[in-house]
Design an enzyme around this catalytic site. Structure first.
Site, PDB file in Angstrom:
ATOM      1  N   GLY A 260     -15.510  12.392  -0.210  1.00 16.89           N
ATOM      2  CA  GLY A 260     -16.893  12.747  -0.534  1.00 16.89           C
ATOM      3  C   GLY A 260     -17.146  12.553  -2.021  1.00 16.89           C
TER       4      GLY A 260
ATOM      5  N   TYR B 209     -22.472  14.887  -5.355  1.00 22.60           N
ATOM      6  CA  TYR B 209     -22.788  15.718  -6.520  1.00 22.60           C
ATOM      7  C   TYR B 209     -21.653  16.680  -6.854  1.00 22.60           C
ATOM      8  CZ  TYR B 209     -27.506  13.931  -6.768  1.00 22.60           C
ATOM      9  OH  TYR B 209     -28.585  13.106  -6.939  1.00 22.60           O
TER      10      TYR B 209
ATOM     11  N   ARG C 219     -22.484   3.836  -2.740  1.00 22.13           N
ATOM     12  CA  ARG C 219     -22.241   4.931  -3.673  1.00 22.13           C
ATOM     13  C   ARG C 219     -20.957   4.688  -4.482  1.00 22.13           C
ATOM     14  NH1 ARG C 219     -23.542  11.238  -1.971  1.00 22.13           N
ATOM     15  NH2 ARG C 219     -25.009  11.493  -3.669  1.00 22.13           N
TER      16      ARG C 219
ATOM     17  N   GLU D  46     -17.088  25.638  -4.516  1.00 22.82           N
ATOM     18  CA  GLU D  46     -17.548  25.209  -5.838  1.00 22.82           C
ATOM     19  C   GLU D  46     -18.809  25.982  -6.212  1.00 22.82           C
ATOM     20  OE1 GLU D  46     -16.052  23.307  -8.137  1.00 22.82           O
ATOM     21  OE2 GLU D  46     -17.717  24.202  -9.204  1.00 22.82           O
TER      22      GLU D  46
ATOM     23  N   GLU E 161     -26.326  22.137 -10.413  1.00 18.70           N
ATOM     24  CA  GLU E 161     -26.696  20.799 -10.868  1.00 18.70           C
ATOM     25  C   GLU E 161     -27.470  20.899 -12.181  1.00 18.70           C
ATOM     26  OE1 GLU E 161     -28.330  18.338  -7.750  1.00 18.70           O
ATOM     27  OE2 GLU E 161     -26.862  19.148  -6.349  1.00 18.70           O
TER      28      GLU E 161
ATOM     29  N   LYS F 213     -18.709  32.362  -1.045  1.00 17.30           N
ATOM     30  CA  LYS F 213     -19.580  31.258  -1.467  1.00 17.30           C
ATOM     31  C   LYS F 213     -20.987  31.437  -0.894  1.00 17.30           C
ATOM     32  CE  LYS F 213     -21.298  27.532  -2.878  1.00 17.30           C
ATOM     33  NZ  LYS F 213     -21.666  27.287  -4.258  1.00 17.30           N
TER      34      LYS F 213
ATOM     35  N   SER G 299     -41.131  30.953 -10.233  1.00 13.68           N
ATOM     36  CA  SER G 299     -41.358  29.508 -10.132  1.00 13.68           C
ATOM     37  C   SER G 299     -42.151  29.205  -8.872  1.00 13.68           C
ATOM     38  CB  SER G 299     -40.021  28.769 -10.078  1.00 13.68           C
ATOM     39  OG  SER G 299     -39.355  29.060  -8.865  1.00 13.68           O
TER      40      SER G 299
ATOM     41  N   CYS H  83     -28.674  23.522  -1.431  1.00 16.50           N
ATOM     42  CA  CYS H  83     -27.783  24.559  -0.903  1.00 16.50           C
ATOM     43  C   CYS H  83     -28.391  25.924  -0.620  1.00 16.50           C
ATOM     44  CB  CYS H  83     -26.594  24.724  -1.828  1.00 16.50           C
ATOM     45  SG  CYS H  83     -25.557  23.250  -1.771  1.00 16.50           S
TER      46      CYS H  83
HETATM   47  N1  LIG Z   1     -24.734  19.898  -4.770  1.00 11.64           N
HETATM   48  C1  LIG Z   1     -24.270  21.011  -5.311  1.00 11.64           C
HETATM   49  O1  LIG Z   1     -24.673  21.413  -6.384  1.00 11.64           O
HETATM   50  C2  LIG Z   1     -23.235  21.822  -4.622  1.00 11.64           C
HETATM   51  C3  LIG Z   1     -22.814  21.516  -3.331  1.00 11.64           C
HETATM   52  N2  LIG Z   1     -21.848  22.282  -2.722  1.00 11.64           N
HETATM   53  C4  LIG Z   1     -21.356  21.926  -1.396  1.00 11.64           C
HETATM   54  O2  LIG Z   1     -20.491  20.788  -1.537  1.00 11.64           O
HETATM   55  C5  LIG Z   1     -20.606  19.941  -0.398  1.00 11.64           C
HETATM   56  C6  LIG Z   1     -20.971  18.540  -0.847  1.00 11.64           C
HETATM   57  O3  LIG Z   1     -22.239  18.585  -1.468  1.00 11.64           O
HETATM   58  P1  LIG Z   1     -22.810  17.351  -2.292  1.00 11.64           P
HETATM   59  O4  LIG Z   1     -21.733  16.769  -3.130  1.00 11.64           O
HETATM   60  O5  LIG Z   1     -24.051  17.815  -2.931  1.00 11.64           O
HETATM   61  O6  LIG Z   1     -23.150  16.323  -1.089  1.00 11.64           O
HETATM   62  P2  LIG Z   1     -23.488  14.778  -1.196  1.00 11.64           P
HETATM   63  O7  LIG Z   1     -24.304  14.452  -0.011  1.00 11.64           O
HETATM   64  O8  LIG Z   1     -23.978  14.442  -2.567  1.00 11.64           O
HETATM   65  O9  LIG Z   1     -22.048  14.058  -1.033  1.00 11.64           O
HETATM   66  C7  LIG Z   1     -21.301  14.084   0.120  1.00 11.64           C
HETATM   67  C8  LIG Z   1     -20.637  12.729   0.312  1.00 11.64           C
HETATM   68  O10 LIG Z   1     -19.724  12.802   1.420  1.00 11.64           O
HETATM   69  C9  LIG Z   1     -19.700  11.515   2.056  1.00 11.64           C
HETATM   70  N3  LIG Z   1     -19.141  11.639   3.404  1.00 11.64           N
HETATM   71  C10 LIG Z   1     -19.669  12.276   4.478  1.00 11.64           C
HETATM   72  N4  LIG Z   1     -18.839  12.191   5.519  1.00 11.64           N
HETATM   73  C11 LIG Z   1     -17.754  11.480   5.121  1.00 11.64           C
HETATM   74  C12 LIG Z   1     -16.552  11.080   5.750  1.00 11.64           C
HETATM   75  N5  LIG Z   1     -16.286  11.409   7.017  1.00 11.64           N
HETATM   76  N6  LIG Z   1     -15.665  10.363   5.036  1.00 11.64           N
HETATM   77  C13 LIG Z   1     -15.913  10.032   3.760  1.00 11.64           C
HETATM   78  N7  LIG Z   1     -17.031  10.393   3.093  1.00 11.64           N
HETATM   79  C14 LIG Z   1     -17.946  11.123   3.769  1.00 11.64           C
HETATM   80  C15 LIG Z   1     -21.156  11.095   2.032  1.00 11.64           C
HETATM   81  O11 LIG Z   1     -21.271   9.694   2.208  1.00 11.64           O
HETATM   82  C16 LIG Z   1     -21.607  11.580   0.648  1.00 11.64           C
HETATM   83  O12 LIG Z   1     -21.518  10.564  -0.341  1.00 11.64           O
HETATM   84  C17 LIG Z   1     -21.621  20.601   0.519  1.00 11.64           C
HETATM   85  O13 LIG Z   1     -20.934  21.386   1.458  1.00 11.64           O
HETATM   86  C18 LIG Z   1     -22.410  21.493  -0.408  1.00 11.64           C
HETATM   87  O14 LIG Z   1     -22.920  22.617   0.272  1.00 11.64           O
HETATM   88  C19 LIG Z   1     -21.251  23.317  -3.372  1.00 11.64           C
HETATM   89  C20 LIG Z   1     -21.613  23.643  -4.651  1.00 11.64           C
HETATM   90  C21 LIG Z   1     -22.613  22.923  -5.383  1.00 11.64           C
HETATM   91  O1  LIG Z   2     -23.945  25.808  -3.855  1.00  7.31           O
HETATM   92  C1  LIG Z   2     -24.665  25.167  -4.598  1.00  7.31           C
HETATM   93  O2  LIG Z   2     -25.164  24.078  -4.314  1.00  7.31           O
HETATM   94  C2  LIG Z   2     -25.052  25.688  -5.942  1.00  7.31           C
HETATM   95  O3  LIG Z   2     -26.383  26.250  -5.782  1.00  7.31           O
HETATM   96  C3  LIG Z   2     -26.953  26.712  -6.985  1.00  7.31           C
HETATM   97  O4  LIG Z   2     -27.043  25.656  -7.931  1.00  7.31           O
HETATM   98  P1  LIG Z   2     -28.230  24.595  -7.916  1.00  7.31           P
HETATM   99  O5  LIG Z   2     -28.948  24.664  -6.618  1.00  7.31           O
HETATM  100  O6  LIG Z   2     -27.639  23.299  -8.316  1.00  7.31           O
HETATM  101  O7  LIG Z   2     -29.195  25.038  -9.088  1.00  7.31           O
HETATM  102  P2  LIG Z   2     -29.786  26.466  -9.562  1.00  7.31           P
HETATM  103  O8  LIG Z   2     -29.765  26.512 -11.019  1.00  7.31           O
HETATM  104  O9  LIG Z   2     -29.144  27.579  -8.849  1.00  7.31           O
HETATM  105  O10 LIG Z   2     -31.307  26.358  -9.110  1.00  7.31           O
HETATM  106  C4  LIG Z   2     -31.684  26.381  -7.744  1.00  7.31           C
HETATM  107  C5  LIG Z   2     -33.185  26.436  -7.646  1.00  7.31           C
HETATM  108  O11 LIG Z   2     -33.672  27.698  -8.065  1.00  7.31           O
HETATM  109  C6  LIG Z   2     -34.680  27.541  -9.046  1.00  7.31           C
HETATM  110  N1  LIG Z   2     -34.623  28.696  -9.961  1.00  7.31           N
HETATM  111  C7  LIG Z   2     -33.465  29.026 -10.575  1.00  7.31           C
HETATM  112  C8  LIG Z   2     -33.400  30.119 -11.400  1.00  7.31           C
HETATM  113  C9  LIG Z   2     -34.529  30.906 -11.611  1.00  7.31           C
HETATM  114  O12 LIG Z   2     -34.533  31.923 -12.349  1.00  7.31           O
HETATM  115  N2  LIG Z   2     -35.688  30.546 -10.982  1.00  7.31           N
HETATM  116  C10 LIG Z   2     -35.756  29.466 -10.158  1.00  7.31           C
HETATM  117  O13 LIG Z   2     -36.837  29.184  -9.588  1.00  7.31           O
HETATM  118  C11 LIG Z   2     -34.353  26.217  -9.704  1.00  7.31           C
HETATM  119  O14 LIG Z   2     -35.454  25.670 -10.349  1.00  7.31           O
HETATM  120  C12 LIG Z   2     -33.910  25.405  -8.509  1.00  7.31           C
HETATM  121  O15 LIG Z   2     -35.012  24.882  -7.812  1.00  7.31           O
HETATM  122  C13 LIG Z   2     -26.057  27.799  -7.585  1.00  7.31           C
HETATM  123  O16 LIG Z   2     -26.620  28.221  -8.838  1.00  7.31           O
HETATM  124  C14 LIG Z   2     -24.646  27.277  -7.794  1.00  7.31           C
HETATM  125  O17 LIG Z   2     -23.800  28.322  -8.267  1.00  7.31           O
HETATM  126  C15 LIG Z   2     -24.101  26.741  -6.472  1.00  7.31           C
HETATM  127  O18 LIG Z   2     -22.822  26.197  -6.645  1.00  7.31           O
END
Ligand SMILES: NC(=O)C1=CN([C@@H]2O[C@H](COP(=O)(O)OP(=O)(O)OC[C@H]3O[C@@H](n4cnc5c(N)ncnc54)[C@H](O)[C@@H]3O)[C@@H](O)[C@H]2O)C=CC1
Ligand SMILES: O=C(O)[C@H]1O[C@H](OP(=O)(O)OP(=O)(O)OC[C@H]2O[C@@H](n3ccc(=O)[nH]c3=O)[C@H](O)[C@@H]2O)[C@H](O)[C@@H](O)[C@@H]1O
Length: 459
Positions: free
Chosen positions: A10, A13, A40, A162, A166, A217, A266, A273
């Site tokens: 994967g 992000y 990608r 994690e 972002e 989480k 906001s 997520c």
């Molecule tokens: N985006 C964020 O800020 C955060 C996301 N997470 C969690 O992390 C996980 C990943 O999230 P993102 O990185 O945002 O997703 P994403 O959609 O950006 O990336 C996931 C990648 O996995 C690939 N993929 C899917 N199935 C596959 C397979 N069978 N073999 C190889 N590659 C495969 C996809 O093509 C894609 O590029 C999710 O469970 C999300 O909830 C956790 C914390 C922060």
């Molecule tokens: O699991 C995840 O994907 C991640 O989700 C969030 O991170 P993220 O969604 O990237 O960004 P945030 O800063 O949390 O903002 C989320 C949304 O809330 C909004 N927000 C945030 C803070 C605030 O005070 N008010 C508000 O409207 C932001 O604008 C945005 O639309 C969590 O902050 C991370 O800890 C977590 O890892």
């Protein structure tokens, strides 16, 4: 086990930035990030780092420093699995769009495919790390798939969720509040902990059982989103009582028990997520018949949907109850500043509502492409793709997006929006010129001095 080779399945992000930071701090470990999405992977390998598929401040420099040294991007998933001692699963886990649990449960098909892929390929013992956000007790399913391969390989499963956000991913990864590792095997936990310990103080590396880690989480995201829905609920009350939500947030945030973070009212939270993880929490609670628990958390989502809706309702009402044929300039499409990610962005839903009222939307976002904006709208399936193209256009400059507009809607809090020539924007707009500041980033009195009718959240 001393780890010398890591595979991360994967390249999104989470996978990209997380592995880049691990690679930077562990030059002795070879890390290969693999993905089924060849486009990608090609973008991650592009010599021009401005073309990386993920925009995060500071990421390009770390990729430049580590790529082709100990960080590699590849579509050859099987080789990477075969040669690694530790495999991270960092694939997407979106909300299910079909079948049982549709619209609520997490779709675990990608995670299961990874587990089956690992089971097929592995010939030596592996530590499998859940990096994706998963429902509590998913490790059980992964374990069952891996242990039924019959090839004599031992798999240790760890949960290592994690917490990066972002837009600040690199800083969050370099200076995490904590690293959470859940697992059964102390040896496997030690292996993973020592990788993090190369830059994270040991006392910040927390060990729990698998289930606490998985549930922590979901709980962290639920608590964070709950704070936003709470302050947004108060923002509506402020608009009816002449209280100011910024002042209220400051006043309560100075109470050390409450704290000042995540209290920005906001237009509504977005991102891939918060909604998905809360819906999943609600689904899991319902599956245990814990209806009060489920209803309690579901309200966070209901409030967020309400906040997005009332933003567009207020805009329509203020524009004399009709936006039909009017141009509305959108500043921002990303779900927050400093990212090119638009998943679940409030802008998508507000635009969709306004287009249903026949408004023409012109969007400027410094990092989001015109194609992405159309894809986001088409995904909702509200109208034909041709109609989305007719009603929503993307502009190359903010001044072009706002020229002849009846109203500006600020959807993302990009810093550059504050620095624009607002006198010029005012001159170029239809009068009266309205601003709907969905992020409370502009100064009300300065905007009113220029001549704007300025509306913000909770003021
Ligand atoms: N985006 C964020 O800020 C955060 C996301 N997470 C969690 O992390 C996980 C990943 O999230 P993102 O990185 O945002 O997703 P994403 O959609 O950006 O990336 C996931 C990648 O996995 C690939 N993929 C899917 N199935 C596959 C397979 N069978 N073999 C190889 N590659 C495969 C996809 O093509 C894609 O590029 C999710 O469970 C999300 O909830 C956790 C914390 C922060
Ligand atoms: O699991 C995840 O994907 C991640 O989700 C969030 O991170 P993220 O969604 O990237 O960004 P945030 O800063 O949390 O903002 C989320 C949304 O809330 C909004 N927000 C945030 C803070 C605030 O005070 N008010 C508000 O409207 C932001 O604008 C945005 O639309 C969590 O902050 C991370 O800890 C977590 O890892």
């Amino acid at each position: 086990m001393k780890i010398t080779k890591i595979c991360c399945i994967g390249a999104g992000y989470v996978g990209g930035p997380t592995m880049a930071v691990i690679a930077k701090n562990n030059p002795h470990i070879k890390i290969t990030i693999v993905d089924i999405n060849a486009e990608r992977i090609a973008a991650w390998n592009d010599d021009d780092v401005s073309k990386l598929p993920v925009y995060e401040p500071g990421l390009a420099d770390i990729v430049k420093e580590t790529r082709h040294k100990n960080l590699f991007f590849s579509t050859d998933i099987n080789t990477a699995i075969d040669e690694s001692e530790m495999i991270f699963i960092s694939v997407n886990t979106p909300t299910k769009t079909y079948g049982k649990g549709k619209g609520m449960a997490s779709d675990l098909k990608h995670v299961e495919l990874c587990a089956r892929n690992i089971a097929d390929i592995a010939k030596t013992d592996k530590i499998v790390v859940e990096k994706s956000t998963l429902p509590v007790r998913t490790a059980q399913a992964i374990k069952s798939i891996l242990e039924n391969t019959g090839n004599g390989v031992t798999f240790d499963i760890l949960s290592n969720p994690e917490f990066l956000a972002e837009g600040t991913a690199i800083d969050d990864l370099l200076h995490p509040d904590r690293i959470l590792i859940g697992g059964e095997s102390e040896e496997a936990i030690d292996s993973l902990a020592s990788i993090y310990a190369s830059w994270v103080p040991r006392e910040k590396i927390l060990r729990t059982n698998l289930w606490s880690s998985e549930l922590s989480k979901l709980t962290a995201n639920a608590f964070l989103a709950q704070r936003i829905s709470s302050i947004n609920a108060i923002s509506e009350l402020c608009e009816h009582t002449e209280a100011n939500v910024n002042e209220v947030a400051k006043a309560i945030g100075m109470d050390s028990r409450i704290g000042s973070k995540f209290l920005k009212a906001s237009v509504g939270f977005g991102g891939s997520c918060f909604q998905k993880d809360i819906l999943n929490l609600v689904y899991v609670a319902r599956s245990y018949s814990l209806n009060e628990v489920a209803n309690y958390w579901e309200q966070v989502i209901i409030m967020n949907d309400h906040q997005k809706r009332r933003f567009s309702d207020r805009l329509i009402k203020t524009l004399y109850n009709t936006v039909s044929g009017k141009k509305i300039g959108f500043l921002g499409w990303a779900f927050k500043k400093d990212t090119n990610d638009t998943r679940e962005s409030a802008a998508i839903y507000v635009a969709d509502h306004l287009v249903s009222e026949q408004a023409y939307i012109s969007v400027y976002d410094p990092k989001v492409s015109a194609v992405k904006i159309q894809t986001d709208l088409n995904y909702l399936n509200t109208r034909t793709e041709a109609d989305n193209l007719k009603y929503v256009e993307s502009s190359n400059t903010p001044y072009e997006a706002l020229k002849d507009a009846h109203a500006v809607a600020i959807m993302t809090e990009w810093d550059e929006f504050k620095t624009y020539d607002w006198v010029r924007i005012y001159k170029d707009m239809k009068k009266p010129a309205f601003i709907f500041d969905g992020r409370n980033i502009l100064d009300k009195s300065s905007m009113e001095t220029i001549g704007f009718e300025y509306y913000s959240i909770g003021q």
